[in-house]
Design an enzyme around this catalytic site. Structure first.
Site, PDB file in Angstrom:
ATOM      1  N   TYR A   1       0.799  -1.301  -0.282  1.00  0.00           N
ATOM      2  CA  TYR A   1      -0.244  -0.152   0.025  1.00  0.00           C
ATOM      3  C   TYR A   1       0.794   1.574  -0.061  1.00  0.00           C
ATOM      4  CZ  TYR A   1      -4.670   2.608   0.706  1.00  0.00           C
ATOM      5  OH  TYR A   1      -5.534   3.162   0.297  1.00  0.00           O
TER       6      TYR A   1
ATOM      7  N   LYS B   1      -3.529   8.690   2.734  1.00  0.00           N
ATOM      8  CA  LYS B   1      -4.363   8.178   3.527  1.00  0.00           C
ATOM      9  C   LYS B   1      -4.282   8.911   4.951  1.00  0.00           C
ATOM     10  CE  LYS B   1      -7.233   6.500   0.493  1.00  0.00           C
ATOM     11  NZ  LYS B   1      -7.885   7.817  -0.229  1.00  0.00           N
TER      12      LYS B   1
END
Ligand code: NAP
Length: 256
Positions: free
Chosen positions: A156, A163
């Site tokens: 990720y 994020k």
């Protein structure tokens, strides 16, 4: 149910029927909201226009690449012209160059880092700033985050860092906009099979892992994310702002 009757919303991030934005938009529309949609460039125009037309032939669709300030300005002047005001905004947008979502985080280039943060985090600030003057009767701004903001999720990578920035932006925006009764929250969604998700190396394994480890022993559905999106947009969430709400079948509570 007409929890959102009389509300006007704008939805950023519908690519197709599988998009999380589409699930939330459907829940908002079923609850009585009037919606407008944006699409990034000509490639998605037809798709989004077709989907938007299911809410009526006059549904407003506008182009918006969120890295372009002039396109953001044009969206909000289009909304002002057609509706005069706005109550709901959905930010369901993220992007990082594919090579940054494979291999090791340590190899993230300066450019990939910049792009991921510009598209996936700064855009929330830019959209909130443009939306606020139209939300003169208060409003609800909603973003989509993921667990990789909080813990390391292999592959990720830079998207997790972006994020984390998105979640921090949510809190700072909630503080700035609170006096105007504009709420800003994020849903942190468990994995859902969408175009963006398929860009993450090992995504299929991620779905299996959640099914095995999450307390509810399954993955979240897009419809469930729609229902949470409706709750956060409604008066039921009138005192909730600056929060990241996990909608992941409980995966986030697990230590092992
Ligand atoms: P999706 O259907 O691919 O939606 C992502 C959207 O972002 C697409 O419409 C995409 O347009 C748009 N976008 C990318 N760059 C943009 C730009 N510069 N300007 C405007 N729009 C841009 O995937 P999704 O999974 O529903 O993703 C929606 C949100 O949920 C994202 O924030 C994602 O990180 C988050 N999320 C997803 C999951 C999951 O497992 N799917 C889990 C947690 C959180 P293009 O197709 O043109 O690039």
């Amino acid at each position: 149910m007409s929890l959102l009757a009389g509300k006007v919303g704008v939805v950023f991030g519908v690519a197709n029927k599988r998009s999380i934005a589409w699930a939330i938009a459907q829940a908002w529309a079923r609850a009585g909201a009037t919606l407008a949609f944006t699409y990034q460039g000509e490639r998605l125009r037809e798709n989004v226009e077709e989907l938007a037309a299911t809410f009526g032939a006059g549904t407003l669709t506008l182009p918006c690449d969120v890295t372009r300030d002039e396109e953001i300005a044009a969206v909000f002047s289009g909304l002002r012209e057609k509706y005069g005001r706005l109550h709901l905004l959905l930010h369901s947008i993220a992007f990082a160059p594919r090579e940054a979502l494979e291999g090791e985080f340590i190899n993230t280039s300066r450019e990939a880092f910049r792009i991921a943060h510009d598209v996936s985090a700064y855009s929330l600030v830019a959209l909130a700033r443009a939306a606020a003057p139209l939300m003169d009767a208060g409003g609800s701004i909603l973003g989509l985050s993921y667990y990789g903001a909080e813990k390391v999720v292999p592959h990720y990578n830079v998207m997790g860092v972006a994020k984390a920035a998105l979640e921090a932006c949510t809190r700072y925006l909630a503080y700035d906009l609170g006096p105007r009764q504009i709420r800003v929250n994020c849903i942190s969604a468990g994995p859902v099979n969408t175009v963006a998700a398929r860009g993450i190396a090992g995504f299929t394994e991620m779905l299996k892992l959640y099914e095995a480890r999450a307390p509810l022993k399954r993955n979240v559905t897009a419809e469930e994310l729609g229902a949470t999106g409706l709750f956060l947009a409604s008066d039921g969430a009138a005192a909730i702002t600056g929060q990241v709400l996990y909608v992941d079948c409980g995966y986030q509570i697990m230590g092992m």
